[in-house]
Write an enzyme that holds these catalytic residues in place. Structure first.
Site, PDB file in Angstrom:
ATOM      1  N   PRO A   2       0.838  -1.216   0.000  1.00 39.85           N
ATOM      2  CA  PRO A   2       0.000   0.000   0.000  1.00 39.85           C
ATOM      3  C   PRO A   2       0.866   1.257   0.000  1.00 39.85           C
ATOM      4  CG  PRO A   2      -0.005  -1.029   2.155  1.00 39.85           C
ATOM      5  CD  PRO A   2       0.754  -1.944   1.247  1.00 39.85           C
ATOM      6  N   GLU A   3       0.334   2.303  -0.592  1.00 36.15           N
ATOM      7  CA  GLU A   3       1.045   3.582  -0.641  1.00 36.15           C
ATOM      8  C   GLU A   3       0.313   4.583   0.253  1.00 36.15           C
ATOM      9  OE1 GLU A   3       2.090   4.418  -4.770  1.00 36.15           O
ATOM     10  OE2 GLU A   3       2.192   2.269  -5.162  1.00 36.15           O
ATOM     11  N   LYS A  53       4.903   4.471   6.180  1.00 37.42           N
ATOM     12  CA  LYS A  53       4.145   3.225   6.244  1.00 37.42           C
ATOM     13  C   LYS A  53       3.990   2.725   7.668  1.00 37.42           C
ATOM     14  CE  LYS A  53       5.055   2.510   1.444  1.00 37.42           C
ATOM     15  NZ  LYS A  53       5.826   1.901   0.376  1.00 37.42           N
ATOM     16  N   GLN A  70       5.091  -3.746   7.663  1.00 40.90           N
ATOM     17  CA  GLN A  70       6.013  -4.404   6.723  1.00 40.90           C
ATOM     18  C   GLN A  70       5.195  -5.014   5.587  1.00 40.90           C
ATOM     19  OE1 GLN A  70       8.978  -3.633   7.101  1.00 40.90           O
ATOM     20  NE2 GLN A  70       9.297  -3.204   9.270  1.00 40.90           N
ATOM     21  N   ASN A 171       4.892   3.156  -5.706  1.00 36.88           N
ATOM     22  CA  ASN A 171       5.125   2.812  -7.098  1.00 36.88           C
ATOM     23  C   ASN A 171       4.072   3.334  -8.072  1.00 36.88           C
ATOM     24  OD1 ASN A 171       7.006   1.601  -8.810  1.00 36.88           O
ATOM     25  ND2 ASN A 171       5.607  -0.115  -9.156  1.00 36.88           N
ATOM     26  N   ARG A 262      11.440  -2.114  -9.716  1.00 34.80           N
ATOM     27  CA  ARG A 262       9.973  -2.090  -9.688  1.00 34.80           C
ATOM     28  C   ARG A 262       9.500  -1.709 -11.090  1.00 34.80           C
ATOM     29  NH1 ARG A 262       8.103  -0.459  -4.554  1.00 34.80           N
ATOM     30  NH2 ARG A 262       6.051  -1.140  -5.249  1.00 34.80           N
TER      31      ARG A 262
END
Ligand SMILES: [Zn+2]
Length: 277
Positions: A2-3, A53, A70, A171, A262
């Protein structure tokens, strides 16, 4: 992974369930945290705030719960005393009169004094958060950060994933910001003129915020194409996971490259490579 926007929405859901309420029951799986099962009972949950995060849950008795999911951790909301049907291991449970918030599978769980939490090594390494309301009013600060000595020589493809540059980026946001601003990931801030820098700074704030406020969704295999189509002002992916589809600006097929190990999606026409200078 998740962003920022997804993490902030998850934090919002937890806060909506328990913030402002008194803890009636606390449960920690790890032995070194079990003394807090008594310490937190009777305290009030002040806030649940994402930082990069990580998630900070602040209590009115001077303690803050630091958790980082994580790759494995997941928070769930349940009714008090109830547990979802899952094979995951429960690591933290905080219950109020109206809800329980439950953290499964995560191992990065600590309690810090609230007045010392900013010294946490993870938080120390984070740049400003793209979804921080204070930063949102200040694109000039982001432009200055882009052109600072620490960051101006780094390729945008790497910089836009670096949580030490701006926390909350990720990403899909990287791909969408670079497309929006017409920049190739190999370019460095030092290659940009003042107008390009200002435009990039604005996009670095506006695009995560747009995703957060309009519930951007991540495409999954098999998702119908029309689900990703334009819906007024809703956030949508213009290049992310759209390789082979025509660029909305010029019709050139979107391509997929690797950047920082990525996948990165771009329009080769609208995002030309580094100028030869
Ligand atoms: Zn294009």
């Amino acid at each position: 992974m998740p962003e920022g926007p997804e993490i902030r929405r998850a934090a919002d859901r937890l806060a909506a369930a328990v913030a402002g309420q008194t803890v009636l029951r606390a449960q920690f799986a790890f032995a070194q945290l079990q003394r807090f099962e008594r310490e937190l009972v009777g305290s009030r949950i002040l806030s649940i705030t994402p930082r990069g995060k990580a998630l900070l849950t602040a209590f009115d008795n001077g303690w803050t719960l630091y958790t980082h999911n994580q790759l494995y951790g997941v928070w769930k909301v349940a009714r008090p005393g109830q547990r979802p049907d899952t094979t995951r291991s429960l690591r933290v449970a905080l219950e109020t009169a109206s809800a329980a918030i439950l953290l499964y599978s995560a191992s990065d769980i600590e309690l810090w004094r609230s007045d010392e939490i900013e010294a946490h090594p993870f938080l120390q390494g984070l740049g400003p958060d793209v979804l921080d309301p204070a930063l949102n009013a200040d694109a000039d600060a982001v432009a200055a950060r882009l052109q600072s000595l620490a960051f101006r020589g780094r390729a945008l493809g790497a910089l836009l994933l670096d949580q030490g540059f701006l926390a909350g980026m990720g990403n899909y946001l990287r791909a969408e910001v670079l497309f929006d601003t017409g920049l190739h990931p190999a370019l460095r801030p030092r290659d940009l003129d003042a107008a390009q820098t200002a435009k990039l700074a604005r996009a670095l704030l506006a695009i995560p915020r747009h995703s957060y406020t309009t519930r951007g969704i991540e495409p999954t295999p098999g998702m119908r194409a029309d689900y990703l189509a334009h819906e007024g002002e809703r956030f949508r992916f213009r290049v992310f996971k759209r390789e082979g589809q025509p660029c909305e600006r010029c019709g050139t097929p979107i391509t997929r490259i690797a950047s920082q190990s990525r996948p990165l999606f771009l329009c080769p026409h609208c995002q030309p490579g580094r100028p030869s200078q």
